[in-house]
Motif scaffolding. Sequence first.
Motif, mmCIF file in Angstrom:
data_model
loop_
_atom_site.group_PDB
_atom_site.id
_atom_site.type_symbol
_atom_site.label_atom_id
_atom_site.label_comp_id
_atom_site.label_asym_id
_atom_site.label_seq_id
_atom_site.Cartn_x
_atom_site.Cartn_y
_atom_site.Cartn_z
ATOM 1 N N CYS A 223 -9.709 33.623 60.566
ATOM 2 C CA CYS A 223 -10.305 32.796 59.666
ATOM 3 C C CYS A 223 -11.610 32.881 59.940
ATOM 4 O O CYS A 223 -12.283 32.533 60.880
ATOM 5 C CB CYS A 223 -9.741 31.022 60.070
ATOM 6 N N SER B 58 -13.439 25.944 45.357
ATOM 7 C CA SER B 58 -12.891 27.042 45.809
ATOM 8 C C SER B 58 -13.670 28.387 45.194
ATOM 9 O O SER B 58 -14.309 28.043 43.994
ATOM 10 C CB SER B 58 -11.567 27.318 45.755
ATOM 11 N N GLU C 183 -21.313 34.643 55.550
ATOM 12 C CA GLU C 183 -20.284 34.502 57.019
ATOM 13 C C GLU C 183 -21.123 33.780 58.099
ATOM 14 O O GLU C 183 -22.169 33.935 58.382
ATOM 15 C CB GLU C 183 -19.818 35.902 57.138
ATOM 16 N N ASN D 26 -9.471 32.035 46.982
ATOM 17 C CA ASN D 26 -9.206 32.386 48.185
ATOM 18 C C ASN D 26 -10.058 31.578 49.261
ATOM 19 O O ASN D 26 -9.733 31.635 50.424
ATOM 20 C CB ASN D 26 -9.141 33.839 48.398
ATOM 21 N N MET D 27 -11.211 31.462 49.012
ATOM 22 C CA MET D 27 -12.124 30.507 49.876
ATOM 23 C C MET D 27 -12.071 29.260 49.330
ATOM 24 O O MET D 27 -12.597 29.073 48.201
ATOM 25 C CB MET D 27 -13.432 31.297 50.161
ATOM 26 N N HIS E 100 -13.657 28.223 53.961
ATOM 27 C CA HIS E 100 -13.095 29.213 54.717
ATOM 28 C C HIS E 100 -12.184 30.078 54.036
ATOM 29 O O HIS E 100 -11.702 29.799 52.721
ATOM 30 C CB HIS E 100 -12.263 28.891 56.004
ATOM 31 N N ASN E 101 -11.903 31.356 54.365
ATOM 32 C CA ASN E 101 -10.915 32.228 53.717
ATOM 33 C C ASN E 101 -9.621 32.342 54.273
ATOM 34 O O ASN E 101 -9.221 31.863 55.081
ATOM 35 C CB ASN E 101 -11.743 33.441 53.581
ATOM 36 N N HIS E 102 -8.935 33.145 53.488
ATOM 37 C CA HIS E 102 -7.383 33.242 53.665
ATOM 38 C C HIS E 102 -6.967 34.919 53.533
ATOM 39 O O HIS E 102 -6.582 35.424 52.293
ATOM 40 C CB HIS E 102 -6.531 32.567 53.051
ATOM 41 N N PRO E 103 -7.368 35.802 54.248
ATOM 42 C CA PRO E 103 -7.418 37.073 54.109
ATOM 43 C C PRO E 103 -6.105 37.869 53.962
ATOM 44 O O PRO E 103 -5.168 37.724 54.926
ATOM 45 C CB PRO E 103 -8.102 37.776 55.584
ATOM 46 N N ASP F 115 -13.608 32.701 44.517
ATOM 47 C CA ASP F 115 -13.231 34.246 44.745
ATOM 48 C C ASP F 115 -14.356 35.079 44.843
ATOM 49 O O ASP F 115 -15.260 35.041 44.105
ATOM 50 C CB ASP F 115 -12.251 34.783 43.505
ATOM 51 N N TRP F 116 -14.447 36.254 45.489
ATOM 52 C CA TRP F 116 -15.161 37.156 45.428
ATOM 53 C C TRP F 116 -15.386 37.866 44.170
ATOM 54 O O TRP F 116 -14.408 38.223 43.260
ATOM 55 C CB TRP F 116 -14.994 38.474 46.445
#
Length: 296
Positions: free
Chosen positions: A241, A172, A274, A213-214, A152-155, A174-175
Amino acid sequence: MGFEMKPETKDALSKDQCKVKSPNPNSVSSPHIKKKKKKEKKKKRVMRRKRSSSPGDEITAVRKLFDTCKEVFSNGGPGLIPSEDKIQQLRDILDNMKPEDVGLSQTMPYFRQDYGPESESSPPITYLHLHQCEQFSIGIFCLPPSGVIPLHNHPGMTVFSKLLFGTMHIKSYDWVVDAPMRDTKTRLAKLKMDSTLTAPCNASILYPEDGGNMHRFTARTACAVLDVLGPPYCNPEGRHCTYFLEFPLDNSSSEEDNVLRGVVEKEGHAWLQERDDNPEDLNVVGALYTGPKVED
């Protein structure tokens, strides 16, 4: 206008001027009373010192955490990262925190393999809510063995995670910035961490665009994770989330290879898709936090 004394008053004063008067023990100006007052003041000061140093008045670890979070995230917001000094300040607090600081013990039912209904496909994860405001939130995830918090992410968030006890695997991503998308719901991500942590260990930190972040948590043993999010999730403000499915590039088609040729290497990258709804493998229940008080 002057004040004129009567003759008898003058005579009385002149006769008494050379007499040494013995102090009245009950007089306010008596040295006996002054000594007594000094002793009483000294006694009060000692009592105040004793009261201020009593265990009940000591600042608990969780209260220090709360006060530090207020300072660190006081001027925060989505996408804003605290200064390096403030990040280190909060990290120092978390690095020294122990399960007993938040009233946790490994013998609690949350951490048993058989906790929860037998019909559940995955063991339930218990969330203990400590505090939430617009600037930050504090909570604890209690995972039994094999408990999983899916990817999951943390925008727009800066997140501190402290493993209080147990062993946990963390993966984990990152984009990848400016990489072509596979479709409207699938983006390319780069692997940031794929490791197993065992307490005691330092807190880990992720940022809005870096640091993993994910992420996904998998409990190898019973474990507890103390999380600080700044700012917290907020659906009305677009910080909800989102959960993802993971498709390693090693399994990609030749067509996708052509799209990514010259952009990235396959190793250490994956497509993250997603998910439309909450994962079936996510089983989180809330429970009342019973540890030391977080705030007055």
